[in-house]
Design a protein around this motif. Structure first.
Motif, mmCIF file in Angstrom:
data_model
loop_
_atom_site.group_PDB
_atom_site.id
_atom_site.type_symbol
_atom_site.label_atom_id
_atom_site.label_comp_id
_atom_site.label_asym_id
_atom_site.label_seq_id
_atom_site.Cartn_x
_atom_site.Cartn_y
_atom_site.Cartn_z
ATOM 1 N N GLY A 246 0.763 -1.203 -0.104
ATOM 2 C CA GLY A 246 0.077 0.043 0.008
ATOM 3 C C GLY A 246 0.829 1.426 0.028
ATOM 4 O O GLY A 246 0.664 2.360 -0.852
ATOM 5 N N LEU A 247 2.011 1.319 0.793
ATOM 6 C CA LEU A 247 2.937 2.540 0.885
ATOM 7 C C LEU A 247 3.497 2.652 -0.289
ATOM 8 O O LEU A 247 3.735 3.807 -0.848
ATOM 9 N N SER A 248 3.957 1.619 -0.940
ATOM 10 C CA SER A 248 4.760 1.708 -2.143
ATOM 11 C C SER A 248 3.884 2.152 -3.219
ATOM 12 O O SER A 248 4.209 2.833 -4.385
ATOM 13 N N ILE A 249 2.490 1.605 -3.332
ATOM 14 C CA ILE A 249 1.538 1.984 -4.560
ATOM 15 C C ILE A 249 1.549 3.623 -4.555
ATOM 16 O O ILE A 249 1.318 4.061 -5.615
ATOM 17 N N ILE A 250 1.404 4.056 -3.325
ATOM 18 C CA ILE A 250 1.179 5.401 -3.256
ATOM 19 C C ILE A 250 2.516 6.470 -3.356
ATOM 20 O O ILE A 250 2.559 7.792 -3.090
ATOM 21 N N GLY A 251 3.681 5.772 -3.605
ATOM 22 C CA GLY A 251 4.940 6.268 -3.747
ATOM 23 C C GLY A 251 5.680 6.739 -2.315
ATOM 24 O O GLY A 251 6.596 7.352 -2.674
ATOM 25 N N ASN A 266 2.842 0.315 -8.531
ATOM 26 C CA ASN A 266 2.613 1.607 -8.653
ATOM 27 C C ASN A 266 2.817 2.104 -10.078
ATOM 28 O O ASN A 266 1.999 3.009 -10.555
ATOM 29 N N VAL A 267 3.962 1.918 -10.603
ATOM 30 C CA VAL A 267 4.172 2.133 -12.074
ATOM 31 C C VAL A 267 3.404 1.555 -12.971
ATOM 32 O O VAL A 267 3.027 2.049 -13.939
ATOM 33 N N GLY A 268 3.065 0.188 -12.616
ATOM 34 C CA GLY A 268 2.312 -0.691 -13.779
ATOM 35 C C GLY A 268 0.757 -0.109 -13.791
ATOM 36 O O GLY A 268 0.257 -0.207 -15.040
#
Length: 307
Positions: A246-251, A266-268
């Motif tokens: 979750g934290l990596s998805i929002i950067g 996140n990038v995908g």
């Protein structure tokens, strides 16, 4: 009565431990040896759920551990073939910079394992210690529980966002967020186990024998409370995986070019129409990782309940 210490012979009859209670303490010490405990836990993996979870986890762990040997060129090898679909050369296709998505997914799995293996055991040790403080001091135990209530009031993602904004996004912020987020999880479990064990016959007998509180806590209460804590630990790994994602998805998690399962998602999301495998590949691995720990948690829980 002749074998009891003189100070116990002078106490009231109700406080003198029975021979059965003293033998109970000695018997528990014999039965709760590390080898016996390990054999009991290993027996739980003979069930279909335990075997399935262990096999999936072993395969994922082997891929993560051997990633530098299997893919010696690393995860940042670029090519002109960007956003390509799945093929024999690139099972998950390539990303927007032409990098192999399967390689980056496996290296991302490696990153997730390092976070889990540091944050979850650390949270388990600290949370359990905080939960058991009540055995030494009732006031300290109450203060600790209020602190855990405050932490519990913040959802894991919200707590992680606050920590990432203070520390800066990256591996360290994820470890701290997962560690702090798990404290109420383990602290409340340890507190419940402590309250359950405090009125057991062997604890009362140990008190009557004059054994110190710290010794009772370490040698008697903690070994008899470890089962639910370990089950909670396996279950919390699943929570930790989704906090990282979750934290990596929002950067606010792992930062490019270093991969993690969450940062790949996140990038995908920007290229989901051109390259669906950019999302699907890391998602499959993420689900398999969470499912393996969930199955292991179920197997451990079944073993504990059977005992």
């Amino acid at each position: 009565m002749s074998e009891l210490p003189p100070r116990l012979r002078k106490t009231e009859k109700s406080t003198v431990p029975s021979t059965h209670a003293v033998r109970t303490i000695e018997g528990l010490q014999r039965r709760l040896t590390p080898n016996a405990t390990l054999r009991r836990y290993l027996a739980g993996f003979r069930s279909p759920r335990g075997m399935s979870g262990l096999i999936v986890l072993a395969l994922l762990a082997a891929l993560a551990l051997l990633a530098p040997l299997i893919f010696p060129d690393g995860y940042d090898q670029q090519s002109a073939n960007s956003l390509a679909g799945p093929s024999l050369a690139h099972a998950f296709g390539t990303d927007d910079l032409g990098r192999d998505l399967l390689v980056r997914t496996i290296y991302g799995l490696r990153t997730d394992f390092t976070i889990i293996l540091v944050a979850v055991p650390l949270s388990m040790v600290l949370g359990t210690t905080l939960g058991l403080i009540g055995a030494l001091s009732r006031l300290a135990g109450s203060l600790v529980q209020r602190l855990l209530d405050i932490i519990l009031g913040f959802p894991g993602i919200v707590l992680g966002i606050c920590i990432a904004l203070i520390m800066g996004a990256g591996w360290g912020a994820l470890v701290v967020a997962i560690t702090i987020g798990g404290l109420p999880f383990f602290g409340r479990q340890a507190r419940a186990a402590l309250l359950e064990q405090m009125n057991r016959e062997y604890v009362i007998a140990a008190r009557a024998l004059g054994i110190r509180k710290g010794t009772i806590l370490v040698r008697h209460i903690l070994p008899n409370s470890i089962d639910p804590i370990l089950v909670s630990g396996a279950l919390f790994v699943v929570v930790a995986i989704f906090i990282e994602s979750g934290l990596s998805i929002i950067g606010l998690g792992i930062q490019p070019p270093e991969p993690s399962l969450g940062s790949l998602l996140n990038v995908g999301m920007r290229f989901i129409e051109q390259a669906p495998m950019y999302i699907l590949g890391p998602t499959i691995v993420l689900i398999l990782l969470a499912m393996s720990f969930s199955l292991i948690s179920d197997a451990l829980n079944e073993t504990v309940n059977r005992k």
